[in-house]
Design an enzyme around this catalytic site. Structure first.
Site, PDB file in Angstrom:
ATOM      1  CG  ASP A 127     -82.575   3.869 -23.348  1.00 60.55           C
ATOM      2  OD1 ASP A 127     -81.620   3.076 -23.440  1.00 60.55           O
ATOM      3  OD2 ASP A 127     -83.466   3.968 -24.214  1.00 60.55           O
ATOM      4  N   GLY A 153     -83.272  -0.550 -26.799  1.00 60.58           N
ATOM      5  CA  GLY A 153     -82.937   0.234 -25.612  1.00 60.58           C
ATOM      6  C   GLY A 153     -83.190  -0.556 -24.353  1.00 60.58           C
ATOM      7  CD  GLU A 154     -87.080  -2.447 -22.711  1.00 61.40           C
ATOM      8  OE1 GLU A 154     -86.744  -3.537 -22.209  1.00 61.40           O
ATOM      9  OE2 GLU A 154     -88.173  -2.275 -23.288  1.00 61.40           O
ATOM     10  N   GLY A 155     -81.410  -1.115 -22.029  1.00 60.66           N
ATOM     11  CA  GLY A 155     -80.218  -1.828 -21.582  1.00 60.66           C
ATOM     12  C   GLY A 155     -80.146  -3.221 -22.177  1.00 60.66           C
TER      13      GLY A 155
END
Lengths: 350, 350
Positions: free
Chosen positions: B174, B315-317
């Site tokens: 995300d 975030g971002e994975g």
């Protein structure tokens, strides 16, 4: 004489300029400051022990796995029979154990050293064997003064071997039925805590086994109640593996080789090593919290906060190998991420 | 119509025979039963979702990174300006972000999908864009009913894309300034908890920013107080990223693609997805505990216990990628360790 004092005197500090450069670089990377949590601290530690910023991924990692038997196993303190120590050494040499699998997947080497197994295992390196099984600590000392000295020397020599071979990260591994009982005794003896507070389930003893273990530790600590130095605790309550590992930890610090600690055996050795050589602690990183309360007590005393808490309790160096990719991830993000300037990303308001 | 209901009806359970075989194999490996702690549970999960024992290492891992802006960013709820969303999308495409570095080191792919960024980013895939920035949730719905439907469809389509491409593990990523505020609003709205209990520091707001965030969430939840279904919460309080991720999680479960959840955005989407499709939960593994209380509340509600607790909040994975080697280690030990019989090691007494 093990030469320990001379080695202790040579221990220096990690590189503070590299640490500062790493901390400053973390603040410029394209992420909110602190958003990588503990990994940012690990990256700063790696920069310090490597003496450069950014640090490199650890590329020559070695598990130095010290195997030894413990006479206290005869007191029924383990869920497994004492012959498992030698059987597992054979398993390590064939590559079938957890440490082998995890080392392989991390491109790490495994050096198995018999420092005190009760029997000789075909194919195992027994050239540094200090004795055949440590003394039964509830009724006698684990080691003589000469054996302690020999075991410490073995550890110092192993540290030199690894440094000379270019190993850039050492993982202390262990194997020995009864070893968690010896660890609990050393930690209880040195920290002055009750046996109940530091005795764990080890390989998985039931309630009766745990009670036998507590009794054994209590008897051992009572017997050895005039410990004058931390090394006395190691000699009286520890064992060949714990003594050699203490030498290894001190020696690695003197050679500026960082160490990723594993479970209760390495934490116990670290407790003794730090008492002898407080400056060594900066060269160590704690990989995981084991289920052994003696490990938790030792790490807390050392001020080391482990990265993982997964209920691991296998030893061998396995917990450190499970954590190793996190250390590499910490280094990779510090080394390879773009900075705000490079990426044209706006830094935080104000 | 997104077709969500039809997809939900197709969700099956992981393979129970493979799970049982994995649990039985764990007991025969040369280590004390349970000594690999949580990793043993992870290996059993992997066997179930792969439908085989031993499971294979995950070899085609993809981060599906959903980027979107949130109108609530205008309320001063983030430490970073809203344009950072688009700037970071550009950073992802150039490979400079943490997710890129960590994906590279895990041989994982990253697919960046603009589902709701306020502007168009040169080179970014905007073919599935649902709208330009979600509505400002303290005063209006995040999405219209049609936009919710479109976003869910995007997620379902991405799940099909990945399954068709042979992806064997999906990591939902995300990016979106303001997204943690939307997450807190969805979690507060669905679980009926106070905003103060689920609002975190996000990218690192100070005390005043945190108070503005709490006020924004409180206003949003008050405004949307007649939510009849979990999807209403997503539409009214969420955003295009959260809605698409919900579709992705449901779609992956229907296609028997396991998912390694990341931080608060994926936990929030999982909360909604599980409300719509309870059977989907078995296909997910929680990678890490973030510092966002909304994530912790969502995971606790789902009964998912994360592997790591490192203070990650990027975030971002990225958290899932940090945990991925642990999943691979769990699989490797189950698949590759010798059994007691093979190694000639004595099993426990009695």
């Amino acid at each position: 004489m093990s030469g320990l004092d001379g080695v202790v005197a040579r221990i220096g500090a990690p590189d503070d300029a590299a640490r500062q450069a790493a901390a400053e670089r973390q603040a410029r990377l394209t992420k909110p400051a602190g958003a990588l949590g503990r990994l940012e601290d690990v990256s700063v530690w790696a920069a310090g022990v490597q003496g450069r910023c950014p640090p490199h991924p650890f590329a020559r990692v070695r598990v130095v796995l010290l195997a030894a038997d413990h006479g206290i196993a005869a007191a029924g303190v383990s869920a497994y029979p004492a012959e498992v120590t030698a059987q597992m050494v054979a398993n390590f040499l064939r590559g079938g154990a957890a440490v082998n699998v995890l080392a392989h997947h991390n491109a790490a080497g495994v050096r198995v050293v018999d420092v005190g197994v009760a029997v000789d295992v075909p194919g195992a390196d027994a050239s540094m064997k200090v004795r055949r099984g440590s003394g039964r600590i509830d009724v006698e000392d684990a080691l003589t003064a000469a054996e302690l000295d020999a075991a410490l020397s073995v550890g110092l020599r192993l540290a030199d071997d690894e440094a000379d071979a270019g190993t850039d990260l050492v993982i202390p591994g262990d194997m020995g039925i009864g070893s968690t009982t010896a660890c609990a005794a050393v930690v209880a003896g040195l920290l002055g805590v009750e046996p109940e507070a530091v005795v764990g389930r080890g390989t998985g003893v039931n309630d009766e086994g745990w009670r036998r273990k507590v009794d054994a530790v209590a008897a051992a600590v009572r017997r050895a109640d005039r410990l004058e130095t931390p090394l006395d605790g190691l000699r009286s309550l520890g064992g060949a593996d714990l003594a050699a590992m203490t030498g290894l930890l001190v020696g690695c610090a003197a050679r500026r080789t960082p160490v990723l600690l594993d479970g209760v055996v390495s934490a116990t050795a670290a407790l003794v090593a730090a008492a002898v050589a407080p400056a060594a602690t900066a060269w160590w990183l704690a990989s995981h919290r084991s289920t052994e309360p003696a490990q938790q007590a030792a790490l807390a005393h050392l001020g080391l906060e482990p990265l993982l808490d997964l209920g691991l309790r296998l030893g061998e160096g396995t917990g450190a190998l499970v954590a190793l990719p996190l250390v590499q991830a910490a280094i990779a993000t510090l080394a390879e991420m773009a900075t705000f300037d490079e990426a044209g990303v706006s830094d935080r308001d104000g």
